[in-house]
Design an enzyme around this catalytic site. Sequence first.
Site, PDB file in Angstrom:
ATOM      1  CG  HIS A  81       7.344  35.462 -18.671  1.00  0.00           C
ATOM      2  ND1 HIS A  81       6.420  36.064 -18.608  1.00  0.00           N
ATOM      3  CD2 HIS A  81       6.572  34.219 -19.751  1.00  0.00           C
ATOM      4  CE1 HIS A  81       5.753  35.875 -19.658  1.00  0.00           C
ATOM      5  NE2 HIS A  81       5.831  34.707 -20.619  1.00  0.00           N
ATOM      6  CE1 TYR A 106       8.079  22.326 -25.846  1.00  0.00           C
ATOM      7  CE2 TYR A 106       6.735  24.540 -26.373  1.00  0.00           C
ATOM      8  CZ  TYR A 106       7.036  23.039 -27.152  1.00  0.00           C
ATOM      9  OH  TYR A 106       7.034  22.041 -28.918  1.00  0.00           O
ATOM     10  CD  GLU A 107       7.641  30.956 -21.282  1.00  0.00           C
ATOM     11  OE1 GLU A 107       8.398  31.546 -21.619  1.00  0.00           O
ATOM     12  OE2 GLU A 107       6.871  32.393 -21.714  1.00  0.00           O
ATOM     13  CB  SER A 108       3.124  26.397 -20.461  1.00  0.00           C
ATOM     14  OG  SER A 108       3.917  25.485 -20.457  1.00  0.00           O
ATOM     15  N   GLY A 109       5.340  25.182 -17.487  1.00  0.00           N
ATOM     16  CA  GLY A 109       5.289  24.266 -16.622  1.00  0.00           C
ATOM     17  C   GLY A 109       5.909  22.569 -17.200  1.00  0.00           C
TER      18      GLY A 109
END
Lengths: 256, 256, 285, 285
Positions: free
Chosen positions: C104, A49-52
């Site tokens: 982003h 997920y792009e949150s890391g």
Amino acid sequence: MTATPTEMMTIAAARLLSDTDVCFVGIGAPSAACNLARLTHAPKITLIYESGTLSTRPTVLPLSIGDGELCDTALTTVAVPEMFRYWLQGGRITIGFLGGAQIDRFANLNTTVVGPYDAPKVRLPGGGGAPEIASNCGQIFITMAMGTRAFVEKLPFITSFGHGTGKGDRAALGLTTKGPTKIMTDLCVLEPDPQTAELTVVSLHPGVTREQVQAGCAWPLRFAADVTETPAATEQELSVLRDLHARTRQAHGVAA
Amino acid sequence: MTATPTEMMTIAAARLLSDTDVCFVGIGAPSAACNLARLTHAPKITLIYESGTLSTRPTVLPLSIGDGELCDTALTTVAVPEMFRYWLQGGRITIGFLGGAQIDRFANLNTTVVGPYDAPKVRLPGGGGAPEIASNCGQIFITMAMGTRAFVEKLPFITSFGHGTGKGDRAALGLTTKGPTKIMTDLCVLEPDPQTAELTVVSLHPGVTREQVQAGCAWPLRFAADVTETPAATEQELSVLRDLHARTRQAHGVAA
Amino acid sequence: MAEFVSLAQGIEAVVSDGCSVAMEGFTHLIPHAAGHETIRQGKRRLTLIRMTPDLIYDQLIGTGCAEKLIFSWGGNPGVGSLHRFRDAVENGWPHKLEIEEHSHAAMANAYEAGAANLPFAAFRGYKGVDLPSVNPQIRSVTCPYSGEVLATVPAIRPDAAIIHALKADREGNVLLEGIVGVQKEAVLAAKRSLVTVEEIVDDFGPRNANAVILPSWAVTAIAHVPGGAYPSYAHGYYKRANDFYIAWDKIARERDTFLSWIKDNVLDKGPDVFARHALSTREAA
Amino acid sequence: MAEFVSLAQGIEAVVSDGCSVAMEGFTHLIPHAAGHETIRQGKRRLTLIRMTPDLIYDQLIGTGCAEKLIFSWGGNPGVGSLHRFRDAVENGWPHKLEIEEHSHAAMANAYEAGAANLPFAAFRGYKGVDLPSVNPQIRSVTCPYSGEVLATVPAIRPDAAIIHALKADREGNVLLEGIVGVQKEAVLAAKRSLVTVEEIVDDFGPRNANAVILPSWAVTAIAHVPGGAYPSYAHGYYKRANDFYIAWDKIARERDTFLSWIKDNVLDKGPDVFARHALSTREAA
């Protein structure tokens, strides 16, 4: 049990995933599809997920891209600049999932504005990670419910690039990734035509007619020479998906 | 107790440091000086080693830039690219320590080659962190033992930039940092002249004569109008420094 | 060295009218209490910078604090629109909002470049899309080796960065953990910074050698604001209040319900109200 | 997914004659056992890449494996010269060695750019110094916003990266801890990678949420070589053998003592000899 159209969309997407895939997952249908795959036929699939959160294995679906559950069940969690630089731009993701407010016949997506950019009729959230997900992942799967306001003749704004104006446009831009290869909707599955890159219906979900699909699309849809029927959801697929949603509702106290 | 010339060099350097300094520390005399300062008058000084250890407080001196002791006693340890990007280039270091095989009268340093680069008489280790330490730290302290092969008229190779050919050269290159402000040797302390940036002897270590200093330097040395005597090492400075070296020898089983 | 301050002192010290502020936190650790204090202090003409504007900026925009927004995704995650953001962009209420929009990847790179004291970042992006045609800050650079053309974004160098973190120690070092987002980069990229924390401890104790820590000398001010991320969350302290994110959709949809919510919950309150969020949900976290 | 292999298989799989290899480890975790295996397999015409060549490359250069060296500091840390490196550069023994020399900042940025799949990195460096006049790979780029001219370095994209790490789990994920250097970047920048590890564990167990981990799918091969960093060290396992670093000065000073050391300690031995270094010093670590 019979799958709802949304369930069918999720299940059709899940079936495309395998143990060796590394998926960049968005919230909603992509997250459900990826975790359904992980809980059924692809237990070793890698979800990011792009949150890391790298290689995460949530037991319930996250409501946001950065839920604590994703971090708790991840192999490790990296900073967001690292995520976009080393992992996405690094070319280490095989499949990116995207959706959008609008899509055109070459699978370009709009999530930015309806109307002129400087004086929008509707200001949508914007691109977020999408522009670079679209260009840096090995291939892109799109999940979107059909409707003539979503499947439009011409996008007011291209937020993320699909196949441009047709085959060859990606290569002309120097893109070496495949771009959108599968579009899973609530009614059917579409693929870019091998010759033209125009989206083409390749399978209809059980009970769905060509007319229903066309009614959900503003441009005259092409159908493949051999349109098949999407295999119906199995008992296992449906029960695992519904269990996942039930666990999610219970955990969050809200619908997922 | 009387300090040896090397001890005097270390002590003179330590005296320049304060609690608010953030020092980029190299192995050898700089490391001894910084830790001496920390163990005497500057207990809150921040020490950083290029291996990534932030705010480290070793109880013995490290033998390498990346000893485990540095990591064990650090606030945290970051990756080397982060060290050079966020911390050094980020402009967060107030004092950088450098030394070298050779120095010229404007405090430019050579640690690369003696003789032509392509066919060197002596191949030295090279620049390592020095070129960017020299440009990105607020100011530079140099520690070097004197000698005519070290303090030379002309460098065969400029590894790190001091004051170039004189005052104004740093500004002309767009450098906003001060560059070398103090040179601590085993015999004296030098500073760039405020008008010309040429190194000038400002204090002689106890018992050292102008002739001895000149004998250790290949160019005709300038002396400040008011050359002072470096205050002799105090009992405390010497005992803390010698204890530190003794602990280090005991820990490593070798000389530090 | 970081100074320990009250939240009100901290906002006064780092935020001034007309300055640029990055309040970061990627879903996790969003500094909501600091946002409320900024509204209470009536700051004006701010350039707000944030990858995901989220509720915190919806509130700042709706109360007229913002002149410009630099962002990459402006929605209510998993819920829908940010109505105050939309009202400002679509209808100019409470006044016109200038926007500078990126992806982003661009924003993450821009923070990274800011932290590294570089004037810009180059990345592989924006191929074939329309954003460069409406954002003149999106430019390009040619690789001096391969000749490849890469997209660029100016480094983000805000006047102030504000983040919420788990712990500070007595020396003013700040510990982050979990989803760390771009917070470290935001603080290092900024001229001054305020960190609100759940807890102040004597010492962080045993920890991973590579723990994500901002040293005291890289931080301007620290304020102890337990619960200060609510309705966002603090890993190991309290969970994300998903129900509030859903409720916000209704609160923010109309101007009057929004303003009355702001009066009751921000203007008439102080930072201490956040503490109950930490307490009430701590056990569930 | 990473494959578990013997050290010999691993070197065969990732290193071939004429390829570029980065063996990294910043003082800590230098993959010495892998270097020895490369010598034993008689690899030739390698381009060796490493910030601090250290003893490991002194050995590879002295045994004729290297055609070119890309580096930023070539010394024996705290001791002095690397005599085999100097003999190659100064006298062309055992054959001429091409060098490409950078600064640490440049190399660190070049690895970072490689990991990020960029063709180059820009940084503030090399102002007023002579290296750009002897290294044509040092170029510049102009910031499209400020007009500032920045130094550039080509991204490092080695054919193979070889590192030593603390632990791998059964899935092939790799844990680094302590002084992590540029190892993660080197592996991510490389086409293929070999990681030697102190230990293989079922599971890493409880750990920091932001632990430095290379996921299995980002690694090519893993070999279990306890002690494999000796005379470098593995944090928590064994200490740096400072006495060997000092002893090396004498061993490597002359060609014949060097060659006889290589025969006795490398050519006539196998990777299993490293295990005793782990065992003998474990308690002292």
